[in-house]
Scaffold this active site. Sequence first.
Site, PDB file in Angstrom:
ATOM      1  N   GLY A   1      27.689  21.178  31.828  1.00 42.63           N
ATOM      2  CA  GLY A   1      28.212  21.501  30.504  1.00 42.63           C
ATOM      3  C   GLY A   1      27.509  22.704  29.935  1.00 42.63           C
ATOM      4  O   GLY A   1      26.779  23.398  30.637  1.00 42.63           O
TER       5      GLY A   1
ATOM      6  N   ASP B   1      31.576  24.450  19.796  1.00 41.99           N
ATOM      7  CA  ASP B   1      32.131  24.479  21.143  1.00 41.99           C
ATOM      8  C   ASP B   1      33.097  23.309  21.344  1.00 41.99           C
ATOM      9  O   ASP B   1      33.041  22.605  22.346  1.00 41.99           O
ATOM     10  CB  ASP B   1      31.005  24.460  22.180  1.00 41.99           C
ATOM     11  CG  ASP B   1      31.485  24.953  23.555  1.00 41.99           C
ATOM     12  OD1 ASP B   1      32.611  25.488  23.628  1.00 41.99           O
ATOM     13  OD2 ASP B   1      30.743  24.785  24.531  1.00 41.99           O
TER      14      ASP B   1
END
Length: 668
Positions: A353, A469
Amino acid sequence: MSSCFTISLSLSLLFFFINFLGTESAPTYLWNYCNSTLYSTNSTYQSNLKTLLSSLSAAAAAANNTDGFANATAGQNSPDRAYGLFLCRGDVSASTCSDCVATGTQDILQKCPNQRVSTIWYDECMLRYSNQSIYGVMAQVPSLMMYNTGNITDPTRFMQVLGQSMDSVARAASADESGKKVAVNETDFTSLQKLYSLAQCTPDLTASDCNTCLRAAIGGLPQEKQGGRTFTPSCSVRFELYPFYNASAVATPAPPPSQIPSPPPASVIKPKGKSNRATVIIIAVAVPVGVGVVLLFLACCFRKRKVTKTYEVVQEDQSSLNDITNAESLQYDLATVQAATDNFSDQNKLGEGGFGEVFQGKLPNGQQIAVKRLSQGSGQGAREFKNEVLLVAKLQHRNLVRLLGFCLEGEEKLLIYEYVPNKSLDYVLFDLEKSKQLDWSRRYKIVCGVARGMLYLHEDSRLRIIHRDLKASNILLDSEMNPKISDFGMARIVGVDQTQANTNKIVGTFGYMSPEYAMHGQFSVKSDVYSFGVLLLELICGKKNNFFYQADGGEDLASYVWKNWRDGTPLEVLDPAIGDSYSRDEVHRCLHIGLLCVQEDPMDRPTMANIVLMLNSYSVSLALPQQPAFFLRSRTEASMKELESDQSASKSTPVSINEMSVTEVYPR
Ligand SMILES: *[C@@H]1O[C@H](CO)[C@@H](O)[C@H](O)[C@H]1NC(C)=O
Ligand SMILES: *[C@@H]1O[C@H](CO)[C@@H](O)[C@H](O)[C@H]1NC(C)=O
Ligand SMILES: *[C@@H]1O[C@H](CO)[C@@H](O)[C@H](O)[C@H]1NC(C)=O
Ligand SMILES: *[C@@H]1O[C@H](CO)[C@@H](O)[C@H](O)[C@H]1NC(C)=O
Ligand SMILES: *[C@@H]1O[C@H](CO)[C@@H](O)[C@H](O)[C@H]1NC(C)=O
Ligand SMILES: *[C@@H]1O[C@H](CO)[C@@H](O)[C@H](O)[C@H]1NC(C)=O
Ligand SMILES: *[C@@H]1O[C@H](CO)[C@@H](O)[C@H](O)[C@H]1NC(C)=O
Ligand SMILES: *[C@@H]1O[C@H](CO)[C@@H](O)[C@H](O)[C@H]1NC(C)=O
């Protein structure tokens, strides 16, 4: 038929009798909680406690007990002083209240022998005591959720009606200056069924604490059930499809003029814990005799349904909630985490990630976890790191992935999260086969859940977190396909300056970033709203935003949707995987909201609070969307470099500089 009638009559009489007994003498016990240190027999604390309980009992019986609430203290010196209070449900009579408290003062000593701190709940009242002052102190744990096992027919609409109704009682109860802090509401669900709701705080709370407590309790209510309730020591909420309170005994204050209803935040529901079954029987009360006979017959024929008003009890994990503030309880040993993840083995790797690799693991107690191993050298000192983790771990909402703790040893910085089983949304949504699992009602539920989670981050948590995000790969799906937002608060944890509104470190993902953020690094809650808009459009269209960069001659998703919208063919964009069963209204509304979110000027975008309101209410009229933002046309070399260097390796939505520069397009 006559035998049916006889049975029904005797049944109902029985019910009535039970009910009569139930309300007039023995209160209905629900739950007690005591998990503290013990006091010793014959200690001063014990005798203070006895005094305390009898003064509470006396206060409940006193003629001036009109509020159904009182506090008391006993003893002088700090360690042995006992504090207590009781609260009766807003609609019960003074005598019921007094009976309930009297029972409670006896039961609590038996159910919680020698406990320094205890709470006991009945249908009619709540009683608690402690060795510390509890008056005016909001307590949200322990928390108990119960639900009616009966399902409902139209869950989407039901949840909407429920949300509005709960919002209404929460606002009214917290603003209730009459000294009682209670409110009820009755709303039509169908032409035949009404939804009844009640919210109540202990009146010693401030309006704002009451509101916070109720919102968290509402967040803990069950989804898609006929009835449910949440209790905490400071407040409780409940809803049912039948009247469970005496409406004429609660003077309902009008809710204050509506601002934006906050959605239910906080509170973590554990799927089933202890099971405590209580059958709730409410048919016979308040039905006049003549009508009663008819109802008795109906009651016979629908007996099964009535009797299935069974409750399941779900208890929150208090230990972790209680300890949430202290760092030690959140800190994990490196050795434990290494063992849990098989020393960060490749088999256990879930993905990569924004800020490092993510591994699956299993703790010795069997708990499944996800471990994020932060890339080395994230420039944050140990103390700041710890502080931020503690803050972020306090954010608890059913639509947020829960941060359980951290590990900090040497160079290693790890974040430990709850494990969410169903992978991320992009994995399902952008797969031709898997996307068929996502019918419209699931997608709609995902949209609403993400919106609520984002609103919590923006407004309802005290931190005001900007996600920066938000994207499909950061939405995880639990076993029931409920969305959980992950990766929030990362900017804080890795030490990107949150207060600096203009930053050189860009942490977003291309395609989801608002123009002002991508180009100038300016972020605000409105840049999250932009990302939410892109996500919403992706959910409707079933296409990745950046899919369009390659395929449709460089058009992006927003302009594709906008064109169809403008040309009066909005449903053209709908993902074929959705099939035929969807609500046109909902799809329309979602497209509309999505387009408003991707407006170029942040001022033109709605706030998350507006969005939640728009999703929940059909009466809100929406502004007309203008042509959405197309920021790529003015992208400069410099800002692309910035992106390249700081965009954290985000494998799930790979974007290369090449893809970006392709797009020099205007939508007409
Ligand atoms: C009671 O508290 C102890 C430590 O304070 C904790 O370990 C335990 O899990 C708690 N039990 C329950 C049922 O919450
Ligand atoms: C507590 O006091 C009672 C009566 O004074 C006595 O009978 C009992 O033994 C005492 N218990 C303890 C544990 O000291
Ligand atoms: C209620 O009456 C008792 C005496 O009967 C008194 O001590 C107490 O202060 C009164 N409480 C209120 C709230 O008036
Ligand atoms: C209730 O609590 C408040 C605040 O601690 C205290 O001032 C008051 O005396 C308490 N009332 C009683 C009856 O003990
Ligand atoms: C109350 O009891 C708890 C343990 O249950 C203890 O940690 C706390 O220090 C006590 N508080 C006071 C004021 O004595
Ligand atoms: C409610 O629905 C769940 C799953 O959707 C099912 O397992 C359960 O049996 C249903 N309960 C009732 C009372 O129909
Ligand atoms: C009950 O809640 C609904 C929203 O569901 C609201 O429109 C209505 O005004 C409320 N009724 C009262 C009496 O507050
Ligand atoms: C409901 O409350 C009213 C007003 O307090 C009272 O007169 C009535 O008896 C109550 N009804 C029931 C069924 O308890």
